[in-house]
Design a protein around this motif. Structure first.
Motif, PDB file in Angstrom:
ATOM      1  N   VAL A  99       0.876  -1.180   0.000  1.00  0.00           N
ATOM      2  CA  VAL A  99       0.000   0.000   0.000  1.00  0.00           C
ATOM      3  C   VAL A  99       0.912   1.227   0.000  1.00  0.00           C
ATOM      4  O   VAL A  99       1.698   1.431   0.922  1.00  0.00           O
ATOM      5  CB  VAL A  99      -0.930   0.026   1.231  1.00  0.00           C
ATOM      6  CG1 VAL A  99      -1.863   1.236   1.161  1.00  0.00           C
ATOM      7  CG2 VAL A  99      -1.731  -1.264   1.315  1.00  0.00           C
ATOM      8  N   GLY A 103       7.643   2.226  -1.306  1.00  0.00           N
ATOM      9  CA  GLY A 103       6.796   1.206  -1.919  1.00  0.00           C
ATOM     10  C   GLY A 103       7.355   0.757  -3.268  1.00  0.00           C
ATOM     11  O   GLY A 103       7.378  -0.443  -3.583  1.00  0.00           O
ATOM     12  N   GLU A 141      -1.741   2.573  -5.184  1.00  0.00           N
ATOM     13  CA  GLU A 141      -1.359   3.976  -4.944  1.00  0.00           C
ATOM     14  C   GLU A 141      -2.536   4.869  -5.284  1.00  0.00           C
ATOM     15  O   GLU A 141      -3.114   4.773  -6.368  1.00  0.00           O
ATOM     16  CB  GLU A 141      -0.124   4.315  -5.799  1.00  0.00           C
ATOM     17  CG  GLU A 141       0.209   5.794  -5.897  1.00  0.00           C
ATOM     18  CD  GLU A 141       0.413   6.503  -4.551  1.00  0.00           C
ATOM     19  OE1 GLU A 141       1.211   6.026  -3.726  1.00  0.00           O
ATOM     20  OE2 GLU A 141      -0.262   7.538  -4.321  1.00  0.00           O
ATOM     21  N   GLU A 163      11.314   8.845  -7.565  1.00  0.00           N
ATOM     22  CA  GLU A 163      10.126   7.976  -7.612  1.00  0.00           C
ATOM     23  C   GLU A 163       9.874   7.475  -9.030  1.00  0.00           C
ATOM     24  O   GLU A 163       9.514   6.312  -9.237  1.00  0.00           O
ATOM     25  CB  GLU A 163       8.899   8.734  -7.090  1.00  0.00           C
ATOM     26  CG  GLU A 163       8.955   8.948  -5.602  1.00  0.00           C
ATOM     27  CD  GLU A 163       7.708   9.626  -5.047  1.00  0.00           C
ATOM     28  OE1 GLU A 163       6.643   9.571  -5.689  1.00  0.00           O
ATOM     29  OE2 GLU A 163       7.805  10.229  -3.968  1.00  0.00           O
ATOM     30  N   VAL A 178      -6.595   2.720  -0.697  1.00  0.00           N
ATOM     31  CA  VAL A 178      -6.911   1.628   0.226  1.00  0.00           C
ATOM     32  C   VAL A 178      -7.755   2.165   1.377  1.00  0.00           C
ATOM     33  O   VAL A 178      -7.420   3.187   1.990  1.00  0.00           O
ATOM     34  CB  VAL A 178      -5.618   0.962   0.742  1.00  0.00           C
ATOM     35  CG1 VAL A 178      -5.917  -0.010   1.866  1.00  0.00           C
ATOM     36  CG2 VAL A 178      -4.920   0.256  -0.414  1.00  0.00           C
ATOM     37  N   ASP A 206       2.640   3.481   3.160  1.00  0.00           N
ATOM     38  CA  ASP A 206       1.683   4.531   2.834  1.00  0.00           C
ATOM     39  C   ASP A 206       1.898   5.808   3.637  1.00  0.00           C
ATOM     40  O   ASP A 206       0.951   6.549   3.920  1.00  0.00           O
ATOM     41  CB  ASP A 206       0.239   4.009   2.974  1.00  0.00           C
ATOM     42  CG  ASP A 206      -0.018   3.279   4.292  1.00  0.00           C
ATOM     43  OD1 ASP A 206       0.947   2.890   4.961  1.00  0.00           O
ATOM     44  OD2 ASP A 206      -1.199   3.098   4.652  1.00  0.00           O
ATOM     45  N   GLY A 253       9.242   2.646   5.792  1.00  0.00           N
ATOM     46  CA  GLY A 253       9.334   4.074   5.448  1.00  0.00           C
ATOM     47  C   GLY A 253       8.597   4.935   6.465  1.00  0.00           C
ATOM     48  O   GLY A 253       8.513   4.609   7.653  1.00  0.00           O
TER      49      GLY A 253
HETATM   50  C1  LIG Z   1      10.796  19.229   3.589  1.00  0.00           C
HETATM   51  C2  LIG Z   1      11.237  17.803   3.537  1.00  0.00           C
HETATM   52  C3  LIG Z   1      12.471  17.502   2.986  1.00  0.00           C
HETATM   53  C4  LIG Z   1      12.915  16.186   2.953  1.00  0.00           C
HETATM   54  N1  LIG Z   1      14.133  15.908   2.422  1.00  0.00           N
HETATM   55  C5  LIG Z   1      14.605  14.639   2.431  1.00  0.00           C
HETATM   56  C6  LIG Z   1      15.864  14.322   1.845  1.00  0.00           C
HETATM   57  O1  LIG Z   1      16.560  15.170   1.295  1.00  0.00           O
HETATM   58  N2  LIG Z   1      16.282  13.034   1.890  1.00  0.00           N
HETATM   59  C7  LIG Z   1      15.522  12.067   2.468  1.00  0.00           C
HETATM   60  O2  LIG Z   1      15.980  10.915   2.518  1.00  0.00           O
HETATM   61  N3  LIG Z   1      14.309  12.330   2.973  1.00  0.00           N
HETATM   62  C8  LIG Z   1      13.818  13.583   2.969  1.00  0.00           C
HETATM   63  N4  LIG Z   1      12.570  13.845   3.446  1.00  0.00           N
HETATM   64  C9  LIG Z   1      11.719  12.726   3.921  1.00  0.00           C
HETATM   65  C10 LIG Z   1      11.080  11.976   2.720  1.00  0.00           C
HETATM   66  O3  LIG Z   1      10.377  12.847   1.900  1.00  0.00           O
HETATM   67  C11 LIG Z   1      10.176  10.863   3.243  1.00  0.00           C
HETATM   68  O4  LIG Z   1      10.862  10.160   4.242  1.00  0.00           O
HETATM   69  C12 LIG Z   1       9.769   9.916   2.107  1.00  0.00           C
HETATM   70  O5  LIG Z   1       8.911  10.532   1.213  1.00  0.00           O
HETATM   71  C13 LIG Z   1       9.099   8.663   2.680  1.00  0.00           C
HETATM   72  O6  LIG Z   1       8.754   7.814   1.621  1.00  0.00           O
HETATM   73  P1  LIG Z   1       7.560   6.772   1.781  1.00  0.00           P
HETATM   74  O7  LIG Z   1       7.495   6.043   0.475  1.00  0.00           O
HETATM   75  O8  LIG Z   1       7.721   6.020   3.036  1.00  0.00           O
HETATM   76  O9  LIG Z   1       6.261   7.660   2.007  1.00  0.00           O
HETATM   77  P2  LIG Z   1       5.602   8.751   1.062  1.00  0.00           P
HETATM   78  O10 LIG Z   1       6.604   9.419   0.217  1.00  0.00           O
HETATM   79  O11 LIG Z   1       4.756   9.593   1.932  1.00  0.00           O
HETATM   80  O12 LIG Z   1       4.689   7.895   0.089  1.00  0.00           O
HETATM   81  C14 LIG Z   1       3.522   7.278   0.559  1.00  0.00           C
HETATM   82  C15 LIG Z   1       2.621   6.999  -0.630  1.00  0.00           C
HETATM   83  O13 LIG Z   1       1.482   6.301  -0.181  1.00  0.00           O
HETATM   84  C16 LIG Z   1       0.340   6.816  -0.839  1.00  0.00           C
HETATM   85  N5  LIG Z   1      -0.817   6.530   0.040  1.00  0.00           N
HETATM   86  C17 LIG Z   1      -1.048   7.002   1.283  1.00  0.00           C
HETATM   87  N6  LIG Z   1      -2.187   6.489   1.778  1.00  0.00           N
HETATM   88  C18 LIG Z   1      -2.683   5.665   0.825  1.00  0.00           C
HETATM   89  C19 LIG Z   1      -3.849   4.840   0.732  1.00  0.00           C
HETATM   90  N7  LIG Z   1      -4.740   4.759   1.746  1.00  0.00           N
HETATM   91  N8  LIG Z   1      -4.047   4.134  -0.395  1.00  0.00           N
HETATM   92  C20 LIG Z   1      -3.159   4.186  -1.417  1.00  0.00           C
HETATM   93  N9  LIG Z   1      -2.047   4.961  -1.386  1.00  0.00           N
HETATM   94  C21 LIG Z   1      -1.820   5.684  -0.295  1.00  0.00           C
HETATM   95  C22 LIG Z   1       0.642   8.299  -0.979  1.00  0.00           C
HETATM   96  O14 LIG Z   1      -0.131   8.872  -2.023  1.00  0.00           O
HETATM   97  C23 LIG Z   1       2.122   8.276  -1.301  1.00  0.00           C
HETATM   98  O15 LIG Z   1       2.380   8.213  -2.679  1.00  0.00           O
HETATM   99  C24 LIG Z   1      12.098  15.154   3.486  1.00  0.00           C
HETATM  100  C25 LIG Z   1      10.853  15.466   4.032  1.00  0.00           C
HETATM  101  C26 LIG Z   1      10.420  16.777   4.063  1.00  0.00           C
HETATM  102  C27 LIG Z   1       9.081  17.092   4.666  1.00  0.00           C
END
Ligand SMILES: Cc1cc2nc3c(=O)[nH]c(=O)nc-3n(C[C@H](O)[C@H](O)[C@H](O)COP(=O)(O)OP(=O)(O)OC[C@H]3O[C@@H](n4cnc5c(N)ncnc54)[C@H](O)[C@@H]3O)c2cc1C
Length: 498
Positions: free
Chosen positions: A8, A14, A32, A103, A123, A155, A278
């Motif tokens: 998810v 993901g 997604e 991404e 989801v 997610d 994540g």
């Molecule tokens: C200002 C800022 C700067 C940053 N800079 C850095 C950096 O330079 N380097 C670094 O390593 N990290 C950085 N980060 C942190 C980084 O952006 C996050 O840690 C990263 O995006 C996490 O990835 P993820 O895939 O776990 O979650 P996310 O990127 O949040 O992705 C989650 C996905 O799940 C989807 N989703 C959510 N709920 C549902 C649902 N119910 N059903 C279906 N889909 C769903 C969302 O649409 C999204 O696409 C930064 C954060 C911020 C706020």
């Protein structure tokens, strides 16, 4: 079952996990809710260990084509930069690349390897029983119900998977926020990167593609405003004027936002058939650019373990080792981001300025600088040996890239052995032929000698078993008496077979 694994969330974590599972021939689907990759790039930096992992799978080049390598990073915006160039790594730099591009590369890779990506699919509920996990989602053609043996919540911070599974998210809500603006600066600064800290606040400015700049600031007059409240251009400019003495002609924002220092970690990363990875598993102030990096590293840790279980060769403890290995790493991550928050966000006083100066001076000591640089780069991560028999000092350490020579004299990189995501058994004692018996099929066995002077730690290694995610599972030294028996113990422990 519709799939073996459902993920998810198709953010960077993901998509990376989908690639790892598809590489292992696991039927995997990503659900997604967004119709396409978000153009709003939070992360900008990919740090050394993440680059090494991407290199293991042969996809680093794709990132290098689009990003800009930087040999330094920062800790709490201190004046003395962290020097990544001295790290013993073929990726001894950080790559500057907007998250949307990261991404997109990861999604293409996952699709190329055979993962199904269902976009426009949100989801709504997740229910597990002894056999599997059922997901209900709202898609473009109405409600969808899908079942898989395992499900991973990638997610993000508000994870519905975490909430519905009832996993406590331990920590605290935000106590301060920072402002961010991706803007055009009519009068850009002379230096590419600006970092300023004073009694008026903290500001960092970095260049972005398309002649834009990212301005991040903590304005003590505004840091109590909740993250949910939109930022206006006026607010950003007045913060710049106060802290920098100049708004640099900031205008034409493509993104104005606020982010905070909520710091929380899931109490467990696994609840039977459901896993978290994540931001769904941990959130923190984005200091030092680490969140996406650790999430991608988690995807590497979890992918091969799920695949091993589904293929039927995982030892019984393997799936739990995901939480056991990654939880302490992320506890330490939360600590380092809390320390950074303290140093650059909480107290804009002359004593804090003095403390920052002292710390910055200390970072001129190479050993101190190296320690923090290794931490942000995540090359200091190691996993404790799980058995007393695996006492070789390399056990649990990361594999760095070095050169190997074949019997025919060809030289190859150690990373090339990991392209297909298998366990690697590397026999290095050329003086002695191994009676290579029937290795389990998940293990690829190779015989090489070291071709690199930089591998002193490896000189006494007779044979080494290396995990698909590039960490040493088991090493047998040349001085040990019964190499085959020692190795057999390692194989039984890690691969469940003799
Ligand atoms: C200002 C800022 C700067 C940053 N800079 C850095 C950096 O330079 N380097 C670094 O390593 N990290 C950085 N980060 C942190 C980084 O952006 C996050 O840690 C990263 O995006 C996490 O990835 P993820 O895939 O776990 O979650 P996310 O990127 O949040 O992705 C989650 C996905 O799940 C989807 N989703 C959510 N709920 C549902 C649902 N119910 N059903 C279906 N889909 C769903 C969302 O649409 C999204 O696409 C930064 C954060 C911020 C706020």
């Amino acid at each position: 079952m519709d799939y073996e694994v459902i993920i998810v969330g198709g953010g960077p974590v993901g998509m990376m996990l989908a690639s790892e599972l598809a590489l292992a021939n696991i039927q995997v689907c990503v659900l997604e809710r967004l119709s396409q990759t978000t153009p709003y790039s939070r992360a900008l930096s990919i740090h050394p260990r993440t680059l090494e992992l991407l290199d293991l799978r042969g996809v680093k080049q794709e990132f290098l084509k689009r990003g800009t390598p930087l040999t330094t990073g920062h800790f709490a915006g201190l004046d003395t930069r962290l020097d990544f160039s001295v790290i013993d790594s073929s990726s001894n730099y950080s790559l500057f690349l907007p998250q949307s591009e990261t991404e997109a590369i990861l999604e293409n890779n996952a699709v190329r390897l055979g993962a199904h990506i269902l976009r426009n699919t949100e989801v709504l509920s997740v229910v597990q029983d002894d056999e599997g996990v059922e997901v209900t989602a709202a898609g473009t053609k109405g409600m969808v119900r899908l079942k898989a043996a395992y499900l991973v919540g990638a997610d993000g911070a508000g994870s519905i998977v975490r909430k519905q599974t009832g996993i406590p998210f331990i920590g605290h809500d935000e106590t301060l926020t920072a402002m961010q603006g991706d803007v055009i600066l009519k009068h850009p600064p002379a230096l590419p990167v600006v970092s300023r800290y004073s009694e008026e606040g903290m500001i960092m400015i970095v260049p972005l593609p398309a002649a834009m700049h990212r301005v991040v600031l903590i304005d003590p007059h505004r840091s109590h405003i909740p993250k949910s409240e939109p930022v206006t251009l006026e607010e950003l400019r007045s913060g710049m004027l106060r802290i920098l003495g100049d708004d640099l002609g900031a205008g034409e924002p493509s993104w104005l936002t606020r982010f905070g220092n909520a710091t929380r970690q899931a109490q467990q990363y696994r609840e039977r058939r459901i896993f978290l990875a994540g931001d769904a598993a941990h959130v923190h102030f984005p200091a030092g650019g680490q969140g996406m990096n650790v999430g991608i590293q988690e995807a590497f840790n979890l992918g091969w373990k799920l695949a091993a279980d589904l293929k039927g060769w995982a030892p019984p403890w393997l799936l739990d080792s995901y939480h056991n290995e990654r939880f302490p790493v992320n506890t330490s991550l939360l600590h380092n981001t809390q320390v950074q928050t303290l140093l650059f966000g909480t107290s804009f006083t002359s004593s804090m300025i003095q403390l920052r100066k002292m710390m910055s001076d200390m970072l001129n000591v190479p050993a101190a600088n190296y320690q923090l640089a290794s931490r942000i780069a995540a090359v200091d991560v190691h996993y404790d040996p799980t058995l007393p028999g695996s006492s070789h000092p390399l056990t649990g350490r990361r594999l760095a890239e070095f050169q190997l020579r074949s019997e025919q004299g060809d030289v190859i990189s150690s990373f090339e052995l990991f392209r297909d995501g298998s366990f690697v058994l590397l026999h290095l004692a050329s003086d002695e032929k191994m009676n290579i018996c029937q290795w389990p099929p998940q293990i690829k066995a190779f015989s090489y000698t070291l071709a690199d002077r930089s591998t002193v730690d490896w000189e006494d290694v007779h044979t080494v078993l290396i995990r698909p995610d590039g960490y040493i599972a088991w090493a047998v030294s040349r001085s040990e008496s019964d190499h085959i028996e020692k190795l057999r113990q390692g194989l039984v422990h890690w691969c469940g077979r003799s």
